[in-house]
Design a protein around this motif. Structure first.
Motif, PDB file in Angstrom:
ATOM      1  N   GLU A 569       0.832  -1.207   0.000  1.00  0.00           N
ATOM      2  CA  GLU A 569       0.000   0.000   0.000  1.00  0.00           C
ATOM      3  C   GLU A 569       0.865   1.256   0.000  1.00  0.00           C
ATOM      4  N   PHE A 570       1.943   1.230   0.780  1.00  0.00           N
ATOM      5  CA  PHE A 570       2.837   2.388   0.809  1.00  0.00           C
ATOM      6  C   PHE A 570       3.489   2.606  -0.558  1.00  0.00           C
ATOM      7  N   ALA A 571       3.813   1.511  -1.234  1.00  0.00           N
ATOM      8  CA  ALA A 571       4.499   1.608  -2.528  1.00  0.00           C
ATOM      9  C   ALA A 571       3.635   2.263  -3.598  1.00  0.00           C
ATOM     10  N   LYS A 572       2.331   2.338  -3.354  1.00  0.00           N
ATOM     11  CA  LYS A 572       1.453   2.984  -4.337  1.00  0.00           C
ATOM     12  C   LYS A 572       1.700   4.490  -4.415  1.00  0.00           C
ATOM     13  N   MET A 573       2.290   5.077  -3.349  1.00  0.00           N
ATOM     14  CA  MET A 573       2.581   6.512  -3.374  1.00  0.00           C
ATOM     15  C   MET A 573       3.846   6.765  -4.180  1.00  0.00           C
ATOM     16  N   ASP A 574       3.742   7.662  -5.128  1.00  0.00           N
ATOM     17  CA  ASP A 574       4.897   8.037  -5.941  1.00  0.00           C
ATOM     18  C   ASP A 574       5.497   9.310  -5.357  1.00  0.00           C
ATOM     19  N   LEU A 575       6.496   9.149  -4.485  1.00  0.00           N
ATOM     20  CA  LEU A 575       7.144  10.287  -3.842  1.00  0.00           C
ATOM     21  C   LEU A 575       8.308  10.762  -4.699  1.00  0.00           C
ATOM     22  N   ARG A 576       8.321  12.066  -5.000  1.00  0.00           N
ATOM     23  CA  ARG A 576       9.335  12.631  -5.889  1.00  0.00           C
ATOM     24  C   ARG A 576       9.996  13.866  -5.282  1.00  0.00           C
ATOM     25  N   VAL A 577      11.204  14.143  -5.743  1.00  0.00           N
ATOM     26  CA  VAL A 577      11.899  15.374  -5.392  1.00  0.00           C
ATOM     27  C   VAL A 577      11.350  16.499  -6.267  1.00  0.00           C
ATOM     28  N   GLY A 578      10.985  17.595  -5.636  1.00  0.00           N
ATOM     29  CA  GLY A 578      10.504  18.754  -6.373  1.00  0.00           C
ATOM     30  C   GLY A 578      11.251  20.011  -5.970  1.00  0.00           C
ATOM     31  N   LYS A 579      11.400  20.936  -6.916  1.00  0.00           N
ATOM     32  CA  LYS A 579      12.030  22.216  -6.611  1.00  0.00           C
ATOM     33  C   LYS A 579      11.015  23.322  -6.876  1.00  0.00           C
ATOM     34  N   ILE A 580      10.780  24.172  -5.879  1.00  0.00           N
ATOM     35  CA  ILE A 580       9.813  25.265  -6.022  1.00  0.00           C
ATOM     36  C   ILE A 580      10.433  26.368  -6.872  1.00  0.00           C
ATOM     37  N   VAL A 581       9.847  26.607  -8.035  1.00  0.00           N
ATOM     38  CA  VAL A 581      10.388  27.615  -8.959  1.00  0.00           C
ATOM     39  C   VAL A 581       9.571  28.903  -8.947  1.00  0.00           C
ATOM     40  N   ALA A 582       8.375  28.861  -8.369  1.00  0.00           N
ATOM     41  CA  ALA A 582       7.561  30.070  -8.246  1.00  0.00           C
ATOM     42  C   ALA A 582       6.549  29.853  -7.127  1.00  0.00           C
ATOM     43  N   ALA A 583       6.183  30.936  -6.456  1.00  0.00           N
ATOM     44  CA  ALA A 583       5.189  30.872  -5.377  1.00  0.00           C
ATOM     45  C   ALA A 583       4.401  32.171  -5.367  1.00  0.00           C
ATOM     46  N   HIS A 584       3.087  32.051  -5.166  1.00  0.00           N
ATOM     47  CA  HIS A 584       2.226  33.225  -5.242  1.00  0.00           C
ATOM     48  C   HIS A 584       1.188  33.185  -4.125  1.00  0.00           C
ATOM     49  N   ASP A 585       0.792  34.373  -3.651  1.00  0.00           N
ATOM     50  CA  ASP A 585      -0.351  34.472  -2.754  1.00  0.00           C
ATOM     51  C   ASP A 585      -1.620  34.084  -3.502  1.00  0.00           C
ATOM     52  N   VAL A 586      -2.599  33.551  -2.765  1.00  0.00           N
ATOM     53  CA  VAL A 586      -3.894  33.211  -3.344  1.00  0.00           C
ATOM     54  C   VAL A 586      -4.914  34.189  -2.783  1.00  0.00           C
ATOM     55  N   GLU A 587      -5.453  35.037  -3.635  1.00  0.00           N
ATOM     56  CA  GLU A 587      -6.393  36.058  -3.188  1.00  0.00           C
ATOM     57  C   GLU A 587      -7.624  35.420  -2.531  1.00  0.00           C
ATOM     58  N   GLY A 588      -7.925  35.862  -1.330  1.00  0.00           N
ATOM     59  CA  GLY A 588      -9.091  35.357  -0.625  1.00  0.00           C
ATOM     60  C   GLY A 588      -8.818  34.150   0.253  1.00  0.00           C
ATOM     61  N   ALA A 589      -7.567  33.651   0.267  1.00  0.00           N
ATOM     62  CA  ALA A 589      -7.222  32.477   1.077  1.00  0.00           C
ATOM     63  C   ALA A 589      -6.251  32.879   2.177  1.00  0.00           C
TER      64      ALA A 589
END
Length: 670
Positions: A569-589
């Motif tokens: 069951e654990f192996a069903k999760m595809d865990l990957r390395v990610g790099k954040i290249v952009a981040a933005h505020d979400v209006e109203g959140a």
């Protein structure tokens, strides 16, 4: 003038008062003291909110009864409020015979008029804990906007309301296990029966701030749902009449506690009655509630409708305020900014917080920010260097050089009196309109005039040739101090009381903000307060971090899940390395940020509930762990294609699961 009844929201008797709570109580106390200062007959009541599952469970953990736990925190709260000069006329409890009687009366009246319905509902039940779970003991993903880690009744991000069973991926907040669903008979208040009444009531001039009125219009437009007012046992609260294992939901009896506290006060005093405030339709008494925006839904929809159903009088006005942030961020145990009232008072004089909050308070529901550097600077610059220094230099000179006697106001100072009195009039208008910050500005206008006049007239030089000229110069300053003492009295009661003693003028009222002190004796000056050291707030934060976060973090972490999974069951999760290249505020959140995450072969949009801890600028270039095969989730703000992993502390603080910067985007995590 009509009588006024004033209330603050009832503090829950399951933990200590913190500086976020104090925003409301200090705001209310300032309002009450000002009303008395202008001659109004005011009663200020409050009570311990004493019922509900959290109190029952916490008491069981400590091996005491719920009543004993409530009594313990009731006394601690009283002591904390006294430290900060919050002066209730009555601080009662909702676990009282008066409250039970009014709860039953309101319920039975509503039932008789057909405003109560009963039906079976599906309800979350924790098999491990052996109990139905109340709204606040279920956490999950908001079904309306997709915000993570929300309560089972209302979303803190989109303000949407829903049933606990609507939550996505719900979890028991007690043990962390996934609840099941059981059916149970519940009682409901037909809120939509009062739609027309609420529309008219909320629109009454002076009833609500415009922002709060907008909330009401939005909620009514969305449709008013029946309100579940019952809870299944075990439950610490009042039983519903005619039922054995059904209890009133805590949000039924909590606001009714305002009525019970009023009755207890009146019965104790003997010179008033609960009826003249809450029952008699021809009474001209005003009722003012002060609340935070997180409980506005209950106070400006359910509460007036309940009162209307039972022919009780409804509030004259509901004053809503925002949350407290510290240095622009949510209070946090890990950062040491989740500060209790008791801890604050150990390091910094409580009246400093009263003054600082007053400078920030206006008639809006905007959040109030406590900036550590600004706090120290403002206290030192305004309260010490300006106001207190004026008192020190004036009284000190008169005590040492002029036999502690004042003379007559000189002619060259009399032309300044209209400016002072204009500031008094403006301050009164600001107080009446809840613009306490603007009222403090007017105090500084007056003390600036006095300080500048002293500086220009130089009594230290005048005394050499004409001691009476020096005495008269300082007589103008003494009168300015008296006027300032009047204006400061709602904000700094004990400080102003010491000024009254120095002036020898008794208990000042607003009508005493005039220039009439001449040819009289003054008291001997003693130091009023010291400057705050530059690191005063840092020491407080460090102490808070050590005593609160370290002691509570482990005990407040949720237990490990008892539901085991297989390696397949654990192996069903595809865990990957990610790099954040952009981040933005979400209006109203309030919690969400929109991230663009590089997964090697593609860049994905992922919404993450980390805004309270991270700004967009702090996230650029970070290497994180991502669940890449999570089913895309459509949200109010867009579609999220994955999940960024993070640790969530007991205080709600979020820490990203970060990897070494050398990890290649798209690499598998095993």
């Amino acid at each position: 003038m009509s009588k006024i009844l004033v209330t603050s929201a009832l503090p829950y008797a399951n933990g200590d008062i913190h500086i976020g709570h104090l925003v409301e109580y200090i705001q209310t106390d300032i309002f009450v003291r000002f009303q008395r200062l202008i001659g109004r007959d005011v009663i200020y009541v409050c009570a311990s909110d004493a019922h509900g599952t959290p109190i029952e469970i916490n008491a069981a953990k400590k091996g005491i009864t719920p009543e004993e736990l409530v009594k313990h925190f009731h006394q601690r709260h009283k002591n904390d409020f006294a430290r900060f000069e919050v002066d209730f006329d009555e601080f009662y409890t909702t676990d009282s015979p008066e409250n039970r009687r009014h709860c039953e009366a309101i319920y039975l009246a509503a039932k008789e008029k057909g405003h109560i319905a009963s039906r079976e509902i599906e309800q979350s039940y924790c098999e491990q804990c052996g109990r139905f779970l109340p709204d606040r003991f279920i956490r999950g993903t908001c079904p309306k906007c997709g915000a993570l880690d929300q309560y089972g009744d209302v979303c803190e991000v989109c303000s949407g309301t829903y049933q606990p069973t609507d939550l996505v991926d719900p979890r028991c907040a007690i043990c962390g296990s996934q609840p099941t669903v059981r059916r149970s008979k519940h009682y409901f208040f037909r809120l939509d029966d009062f739609r027309d009444f609420l529309v008219k009531w909320a629109a009454e001039p002076g009833r609500l701030q415009e922002e709060a009125h907008a909330f009401v219009r939005s909620w009514i437009d969305q449709g008013l749902q029946d309100w579940d007012i019952s809870r299944d046992g075990p439950y610490f609260g009042f039983k519903i009449p005619g039922e054995e294992d059904k209890f009133f939901y805590v949000w039924v009896d909590a606001p009714i506690g305002y009525i019970a506290a009023t009755e207890h006060y009146c019965n104790t005093r003997g010179d008033c009655s609960v009826e003249e405030y809450w029952i008699h339709s021809n009474s001209d008494a005003e009722i003012h509630h002060f609340i935070g925006k997180d409980i506005a839904y209950f106070h400006i929809l359910f509460w007036p409708a309940m009162l209307r159903a039972a022919d009780y009088r409804t509030p004259t006005a509901v004053h809503v305020h925002g949350f407290l942030t510290v240095d622009g961020r949510k209070m946090s145990k890990s950062r040491g900014t989740f500060i209790t009232a008791r801890q604050f008072a150990e390091f910094i004089p409580p009246w400093c917080l009263r003054y600082y909050y007053a400078t920030k308070l206006g008639n809006s529901i905007d959040d109030l920010d406590l900036n550590a550097d600004e706090f120290v600077t403002r206290i030192n610059a305004e309260l010490v260097n300006n106001i207190t220094n004026l008192v020190s230099r004036t009284f000190g000179f008169l005590n040492k050089r002029l036999d502690s006697r004042i003379g007559a106001i000189p002619d060259d100072a009399r032309e300044l009196i209209p400016e002072v009195l204009a500031a008094v009039d403006r301050a009164r208008a600001h107080y009446l309109d809840f613009r306490f910050g603007q009222a403090t500005r007017e105090v500084l206008v007056i003390t600036d005039l006095a300080n500048n006049y002293i500086q220009q007239s130089q009594p230290w030089s005048a005394i050499k040739a004409d001691p009476e000229r020096a005495r008269d110069i300082l007589t103008f300053a003494v009168n300015c101090i008296k006027v300032a003492a009047v204006l400061l009295k709602p904000i700094l009661p004990s400080y102003s009381r010491r000024l009254e003693e120095l002036l020898g003028c008794g208990d000042l009222m607003w009508c005493d903000a005039v220039f009439n002190l001449e040819r009289s004796e003054i008291g001997l000056f003693e130091k009023l307060m010291d400057r705050l050291e530059p690191g005063a707030f840092d020491k407080l934060i460090e102490a808070s971090r050590g005593s609160l976060a370290a002691l509570q973090a482990v005990s407040e972490l949720p237990p490990f899940s008892t539901e085991e999974i297989t390696i397949e069951e654990f192996a069903k999760m595809d865990l990957r390395v990610g790099k954040i290249v952009a981040a933005h505020d979400v209006e109203g959140a309030d919690k969400l940020l929109k991230l663009e995450v590089d997964l090697g072969h593609e860049v994905r949009t992922i919404f993450a509930g980390i805004k309270k801890t991270y700004s967009p600028e702090q996230l650029l270039g970070r290497t994180v762990a991502v669940i890449a095969n999570l089913k895309p989730r459509k949200m109010k703000f867009g579609t999220s294609h994955g999940m960024v992993l993070a640790g969530v502390g007991p205080d709600g603080s979020v820490t990203l699961c970060e990897l070494a910067p050398t990890a290649q985007p798209g690499s598998q995590i095993r």
